[in-house]
Write a protein that holds these residues in place. Sequence first.
Motif, short mmCIF file in Angstrom:
data_model
loop_
_atom_site.label_atom_id
_atom_site.label_comp_id
_atom_site.label_asym_id
_atom_site.label_seq_id
_atom_site.Cartn_x
_atom_site.Cartn_y
_atom_site.Cartn_z
N UNK A 214 5.73 4.96 -11.91
CA UNK A 214 5.68 4.23 -10.65
C UNK A 214 4.25 4.12 -10.12
N UNK A 215 3.49 5.22 -10.24
CA UNK A 215 2.11 5.21 -9.74
C UNK A 215 1.26 4.20 -10.49
N UNK A 216 1.35 4.20 -11.82
CA UNK A 216 0.53 3.30 -12.60
C UNK A 216 0.96 1.85 -12.44
N UNK A 217 2.27 1.60 -12.38
CA UNK A 217 2.74 0.23 -12.18
C UNK A 217 2.22 -0.32 -10.87
N UNK A 218 2.34 0.46 -9.80
CA UNK A 218 1.89 -0.01 -8.49
C UNK A 218 0.38 -0.22 -8.45
N UNK A 219 -0.37 0.72 -9.02
CA UNK A 219 -1.83 0.63 -8.98
C UNK A 219 -2.33 -0.57 -9.79
N UNK A 233 -2.66 -8.39 1.81
CA UNK A 233 -1.90 -7.20 2.21
C UNK A 233 -0.99 -6.68 1.11
N UNK A 234 -0.33 -7.59 0.38
CA UNK A 234 0.56 -7.16 -0.70
C UNK A 234 -0.20 -6.39 -1.78
N UNK A 235 -1.36 -6.91 -2.17
CA UNK A 235 -2.15 -6.25 -3.21
C UNK A 235 -2.64 -4.89 -2.75
N UNK A 236 -3.12 -4.81 -1.51
CA UNK A 236 -3.63 -3.54 -1.00
C UNK A 236 -2.53 -2.51 -0.84
N UNK A 237 -1.37 -2.94 -0.35
CA UNK A 237 -0.24 -2.00 -0.20
C UNK A 237 0.18 -1.46 -1.56
N UNK A 241 -0.13 2.37 -2.57
CA UNK A 241 1.10 3.06 -2.96
C UNK A 241 0.92 3.76 -4.29
N UNK A 242 0.27 3.08 -5.23
CA UNK A 242 0.00 3.69 -6.52
C UNK A 242 -0.86 4.94 -6.39
N UNK A 243 -1.90 4.88 -5.56
CA UNK A 243 -2.76 6.06 -5.35
C UNK A 243 -1.97 7.20 -4.71
N UNK A 244 -1.12 6.85 -3.73
CA UNK A 244 -0.33 7.88 -3.08
C UNK A 244 0.64 8.56 -4.04
N UNK A 245 1.32 7.77 -4.86
CA UNK A 245 2.23 8.35 -5.85
C UNK A 245 1.46 9.17 -6.89
N UNK A 246 0.25 8.72 -7.22
CA UNK A 246 -0.57 9.50 -8.13
C UNK A 246 -0.94 10.86 -7.56
#
Length: 521
Positions: A214-219, A233-237, A241-246
């Motif tokens: 999930x982290x890598x997909x989002x990032x 906004x979509x790209x930044x979120x 999110x990817x960084x947070x899951x990481x």
Amino acid sequence: MTEPTSTTARAGRREWLGLAVIALACVLYVMDLTVLHLAVPELSADLQPSSAQMLWIIDIYGFMIAGSLITMGSLGDRIGRRRLLLIGAAAFGVTSVLAAFSTSPEMLIATRALLGLSGATLAPSTLSLIRSMFHDPRQRSTAIGIWITSFSAGAAVGPVLGGVVLEYFWWGAVFLLNVPVMVALLVLGPRLLPEYRDPNAGRADLPSAALSLAAMLALVYGLKRVAQDGATPTALVAALTGLGLGFVFVRRQRRLADPLIDLSLFRIPAFSAALATYGIGIFVVFGGFLFIPQYLQLVLGMTPLEAGLWTLPWALSFIVGSNVTPILARRIDPAWLMGGGLVLAALGFGVLLGIEAGSGLPLIVLGSIAFSLGMSPAFTLTNDLIIGSAPPERAGAAAGVSETAAEVGGALGIAVLGSIGVAVYRRGIDDDLPGTLSAGETEAAQGTLGGALEVSAGLPSAAGEALVTAAEAAFTTGLHLGALIAAISSLALAGFVLARGRVGVITEEPEPVDEPVACSD
């Protein structure tokens, strides 16, 4: 690099034949990242996907690879590296057939996702098997050079072979190219490749695997959206999110008795320094090379196949450099070899600063050859250090981390330098847009060079030519800035490598260690 000791077992004919088999699989791994691009027109006419579906058809393969590398590398250490490779090869072959005969966009998206998941087994399994098969430092360096060559060959062959296949067959045939090679891997792998796994490995932690994916997909999705649409906004979120899951993933690894990734790997100086060099090097190459294919097609007017052929010098230079590096490393200190190569790469990117709108093909060829040759030592030797400095039982995990760093570095290079290029293009073209354009035409012309060329086709001759001239000049300015950033980054990376080399970090060579063998052949 240290000389091989008398206790170091040298690889024989079986190991080199095994390397040839896994290298061929890696060629296909890379080909599938690019070969579908040429099939987009026929695919669109047949399946009629929406624009969003087409983006997912193209991108989901790379997304799933990026998200699964860490898990697959660690899984190979647990269940056996050969076993995981063969499972992945079987899945890759079957899924390729399903993709070839897809009857809807949704089916093709799903099969491409499964191709990415199975393809993620190939890179970490093959690199960790090299660690197991080649104990002699010189032989291992040569083997890793050949392994990297297979990726360059895939990048070179993909567009050309795909173009040839599409001349005679339907779009699905590009996937069937995978099947014979995967069948060969399934037949020859058990005979030529040894089986290695960590005999003391615990069970894989499924929540960690899910967090990693999930982290890598989002990032990666966020970074790709930034490159295409800017910092929306979509790209930044997605990226945040990817960084947070990481972050959650790393915290979980610290608490687990048997983590998916042993974070102590990053406390090995040679491992962390080599990993940083590799990831940043990928950032530089992907970001610096981003504009060249677009320039060849949109400014110089080449077809996709012609542009692909003119990128062959870049790929062939990587092949030459990757195979010459192990020979040079016997005579030149690795830190100086990598540092000197990075300086050559910086000069290559500097050559691109001489490109002018509507001309510059010789400079593109010369510059791409220089930065490809210059980057080769860094890519070859850092992978050798990454896989060689890790404990043998963690080689799969180390390989997964290495390839993940490459995926993130590439996505980051495209996002950062791509966004800078778009901003420079928009600023350069704003003052030259005809006042008679509609709001939609203005937005299209400001968005991309391709959009400006389409708008110009509907304008009177003089106005259209003026718009084309302005757009090409603005795009070329963006190319110059991207090349300048790549050149400066290469010089900074050269300084880092030489500084680490002076204290012995970037030149550490582990002593030969007996590989844990849990299975018989």
